[in-house]
Design a protein around this motif. Structure first.
Motif, PDB file in Angstrom:
ATOM      1  N   ARG A 504       0.840  -1.184   0.000  1.00 20.57           N
ATOM      2  CA  ARG A 504       0.000   0.000   0.000  1.00 20.57           C
ATOM      3  C   ARG A 504       0.881   1.241   0.000  1.00 20.57           C
ATOM      4  NH1 ARG A 504      -1.269   4.862   3.095  1.00 20.57           N
ATOM      5  NH2 ARG A 504      -3.525   5.203   2.955  1.00 20.57           N
ATOM      6  N   GLY A 505       0.573   2.194  -0.866  1.00 21.90           N
ATOM      7  CA  GLY A 505       1.388   3.397  -0.933  1.00 21.90           C
ATOM      8  C   GLY A 505       0.995   4.285  -2.093  1.00 21.90           C
ATOM      9  N   GLU A 506       1.698   5.400  -2.205  1.00 20.51           N
ATOM     10  CA  GLU A 506       1.436   6.372  -3.273  1.00 20.51           C
ATOM     11  C   GLU A 506       2.477   6.202  -4.372  1.00 20.51           C
ATOM     12  OE1 GLU A 506       1.612   9.932  -0.980  1.00 20.51           O
ATOM     13  OE2 GLU A 506      -0.534   9.879  -0.473  1.00 20.51           O
ATOM     14  N   TYR A 507       1.996   6.004  -5.580  1.00 15.44           N
ATOM     15  CA  TYR A 507       2.861   5.736  -6.731  1.00 15.44           C
ATOM     16  C   TYR A 507       2.652   6.861  -7.763  1.00 15.44           C
ATOM     17  CZ  TYR A 507       3.377   1.096  -4.660  1.00 15.44           C
ATOM     18  OH  TYR A 507       3.644   0.053  -3.805  1.00 15.44           O
ATOM     19  N   TYR A 508       3.363   7.955  -7.522  1.00 14.16           N
ATOM     20  CA  TYR A 508       3.159   9.138  -8.360  1.00 14.16           C
ATOM     21  C   TYR A 508       4.081   9.174  -9.580  1.00 14.16           C
ATOM     22  CZ  TYR A 508       0.298  11.066  -4.587  1.00 14.16           C
ATOM     23  OH  TYR A 508      -0.679  11.273  -3.647  1.00 14.16           O
ATOM     24  N   HIS A 509       5.225   8.533  -9.498  1.00 16.41           N
ATOM     25  CA  HIS A 509       6.185   8.599 -10.601  1.00 16.41           C
ATOM     26  C   HIS A 509       6.658   7.189 -10.963  1.00 16.41           C
ATOM     27  CE1 HIS A 509       6.357  12.678  -8.874  1.00 16.41           C
ATOM     28  NE2 HIS A 509       6.595  13.064 -10.124  1.00 16.41           N
TER      29      HIS A 509
END
Length: 675
Positions: A504-509
């Motif tokens: 789980r996490g933020e995958y912006y790039h």
């Protein structure tokens, strides 16, 4: 056979606690740190170093864990029937230390050394399981032996301290050892060698510290034939009862009393699934995120808090209220709290299941529609159901909010769909299977549209992970990098990748590349338990971009709702387990202290076996399983309460023994032999 320590052990000032206890507690901390540190990484070692499957690795872990508890009986028999507790503990440490050194050797890369690694691993891990199992029942008995019989309160508190030390070692090693493995590299990969080496050093420290206090210990001699004597006593009682079935013969209070003609009276008288649940909960609590497998650490943390709370606050308060809380009643309350913990777990699980996505039944299939076309599209199902799936036209880049149900006549069936755009109407055919989920992806320009049917995952990913797949709408192949271990290639023209699971996490790039360019995709937040489909689409005059749809929603229930059940079960554990140490030690004969502790540990193994059998049952839902365990605990608690009510404590039994043998014949004779 061990020799009795003649000198009285020195005491800690103003207490009845012997000073040699420090050596035993340090030894126990080092041994638990070593064993728990190894078990914290051993599954990862099997999966990523030995290249075993996750199922095989998990099964092997539980097999050796069960062996660890099962072998404790052997260690106890060895200690009580010949070698003695001190020598047995030292032997167990040596076996564990050898096991860690062999495990260390198994981490050295060798070309074509798969068989060698396997052999070293099995040998090393077996020695650790054997050594740790031998130690377990003996330490409790050895600690109890250091106290005089009249110092029961000090001994009880020391058992609480020991339980505190064990859980402290578990918490520190479980946090520290995986960090050591991941943060330091050995031979270009995770450093399992360092973990096993540090564990071996802690085992060495344990045996050195324990041996250093040898001259201060009070060592009780072991009786070589006690197990055989007990078995013969039981057999004689049964055979004697069968021979004397006449109604004229007076009944005896207990069936073992039929051995009184041959054997002394004294001998006769002495005769978790919550982590899986956490996978379906949301660990985001605002300031930080808790992973499902991390929340289980709450149990040892709570133990570290509740043990001193009970000893310093709750038990003294109960005593001040003049409530007679016997060991048996304490254990009964502990069992009741544990049963209530499973009730709380069942209530939580019921609500989690209620919020879970519906599952298609027999002769049913679920369908959602995704419109990637550059115009509004209306879709009609052209078959005997003759229903309109879309009440109104779907706009470009829109997804239906929920799945629609398709009714099938057979296990698989072909359906005709009519797609209507601005100026065209197209009929397309797709085959669907029962009990499956699908996404119908519409694509094309304003004048001409078509569709593809892709099968969706039907269940949430394990371990609270997020699952994602990619649909490449570009006319060329795309390489996608999601970290060191997650790299995939998706072909062009609406090729679909397999699902991959991510933390789980933020995958912006997210770095992507084609033959002629590199670009980044913004996937945003991939949340606990959610399943996503990411479409890689062209944008006029710009780099390709990501359009994310959701197949299964993220977990909604907060993981903090597990807190009540953890508090209840930990309080129950403190009241039952810690008390059972003291009760088992006090009520067992001197020559069977280790054996009775092993019997207590064996019940843990049997309990785990019951859990495995019930968990494998396909007929029970998770919340029903929790209710089953709760009901089982209430029944066992009821039976235990009745047995406890009629239980004759050992001291009372001894008094009774002396009354029945006023001349001190059998009872005193056996007491003098320390049986």
């Amino acid at each position: 056979m061990e020799n009795v320590q003649k000198t009285i052990p020195k005491k800690i000032s103003d207490t009845n606690c012997p000073i040699n206890i420090f050596f035993i507690l340090i030894n126990e901390f080092c041994e638990r740190f070593s064993t728990c540190g190894t078990t914290a990484v051993i599954t990862m070692y099997m999966v990523y170093f030995l290249k075993w499957s996750k199922n095989t690795s998990t099964a092997t872990y539980h097999l050796f864990n069960g062996l660890n508890f099962f072998i404790s009986t052997t260690g106890a028999i060895i200690a009580d029937s010949g070698l003695g507790t001190y020598n047995t503990i030292v032997t167990g440490h040596i076996l564990c230390m050898m096991g860690h050194m062999i495990l260390l050797l198994s981490t050295v890369p060798i070309k074509a050394g798969q068989l060698i690694h396997l052999f070293l691993f099995m040998l090393g891990y077996s020695l650790i399981a054997l050594g740790s199992g031998i130690i377990k029942p003996c330490v409790v008995a050895f600690i109890g032996n250091q106290f005089e019989e009249e110092h029961t309160e000090e001994r009880r508190k020391l058992f609480s301290v020991m339980y505190f030390i064990v859980n402290l070692a578990f918490v520190i090693s479980t946090i520290f050892m995986p960090m050591l493995r991941a943060d330091i590299k050995c031979f270009g990969g995770d450093c399992y060698m360092l973990v096993f080496g540090v564990s071996g050093l802690f085992q060495l420290s344990a045996v050195v510290v324990f041996s250093f206090g040898k001259d201060m210990y009070k060592i009780i001699p072991s009786e070589e034939d006690i197990i055989l004597k007990a078995c013969k006593c039981v057999w004689f009682a049964i055979s004697n009862r069968l021979k004397n079935r006449s109604k004229d013969i007076p009944k005896r209070e207990h069936w073992l009393d039929w051995a009184a003609e041959k054997y002394p009276k004294q001998l006769i008288l002495e005769g978790s699934q919550w982590t899986v649940q956490a996978n379906r909960l949301n660990g985001n609590i605002g300031y930080f995120v808790i992973k499902p497998n991390q929340f289980q650490l709450l149990n040892p943390f709570l133990i570290l808090i509740l043990i001193p709370t009970f000893d310093l606050c709750i038990y003294p308060l109960i005593k001040m209220c003049k409530i007679n809380l016997t060991p048996i009643s304490t254990m009964v309350i502990g069992m009741l709290l544990t049963a209530l913990a499973f009730v709380a777990a069942a209530i939580l699980q019921f609500n989690v299941d209620r919020m879970a996505p519906a599952e298609p039944a027999d002769r049913e299939s679920f369908l959602q529609i995704v419109n990637l076309a550059k115009s509004d599209v209306k879709m009609t199902l052209q078959n005997n159901q003759s229903n309109t799936l879309l009440a109104k036209p779907m706009r470009s880049f829109q997804q239906t909010p929920k799945y629609s149900k398709l009714l099938l006549n057979t296990e698989s069936q072909s359906f005709q769909f009519q797609l209507q755009s601005r100026s065209s109407s197209v009929n397309t055919e797709h085959v669907v299977e029962e009990k499956s989920r699908y996404s119908l992806v519409i694509h094309g320009n304003g004048s001409r549209v078509s569709s593809i049917l892709i099968k969706d995952i039907g269940t949430k990913p394990v371990n609270g992970m997020a699952a994602v797949r990619f649909v490449n709408t570009l006319g060329k192949e795309v390489n996608i990098s999601l970290g060191e271990d997650n790299f995939l290639t998706v072909g062009g023209n609406y090729n679909v990748s397999a699902y991959i699971t991510l933390e789980r996490g933020e995958y912006y790039h997210v770095l992507c590349s084609t033959d002629d360019e590199e670009f980044f995709l913004d996937l945003g937040l991939l949340d606990f338990g959610a399943v996503y489909t990411v479409f890689i689409v062209e944008k006029s005059g710009q780099s390709p971009r990501a359009w994310k749809t959701k197949n299964i929603p993220a977990n909604k229930v907060s993981i903090l709702w597990q807190m009540p059940q953890y508090v209840l079960i930990t309080a129950g554990e403190v009241m039952f387990s810690v008390t059972s140490f003291e009760f088992t030690y006090t009520e067992s004969p001197p020559s069977m202290k280790s054996l009775l502790q092993a019997a207590r540990l064996l019940t843990v193994y049997i309990g785990n076996l019951i859990v495995v059998i019930v968990a494998r049952s396909v007929f029970l839902k998770q919340w029903v399983e929790f209710i089953f365990f709760s009901g089982l605990l209430f029944v066992v608690c009821f039976v235990f309460s009745i047995m406890g009510y009629y239980y004759i404590p050992l001291n009372q039994g001894k008094q009774k023994s002396h009354k029945e043998f006023p001349d001190g014949e059998p009872g005193d004779l056996l007491a003098s032999q320390q049986l």
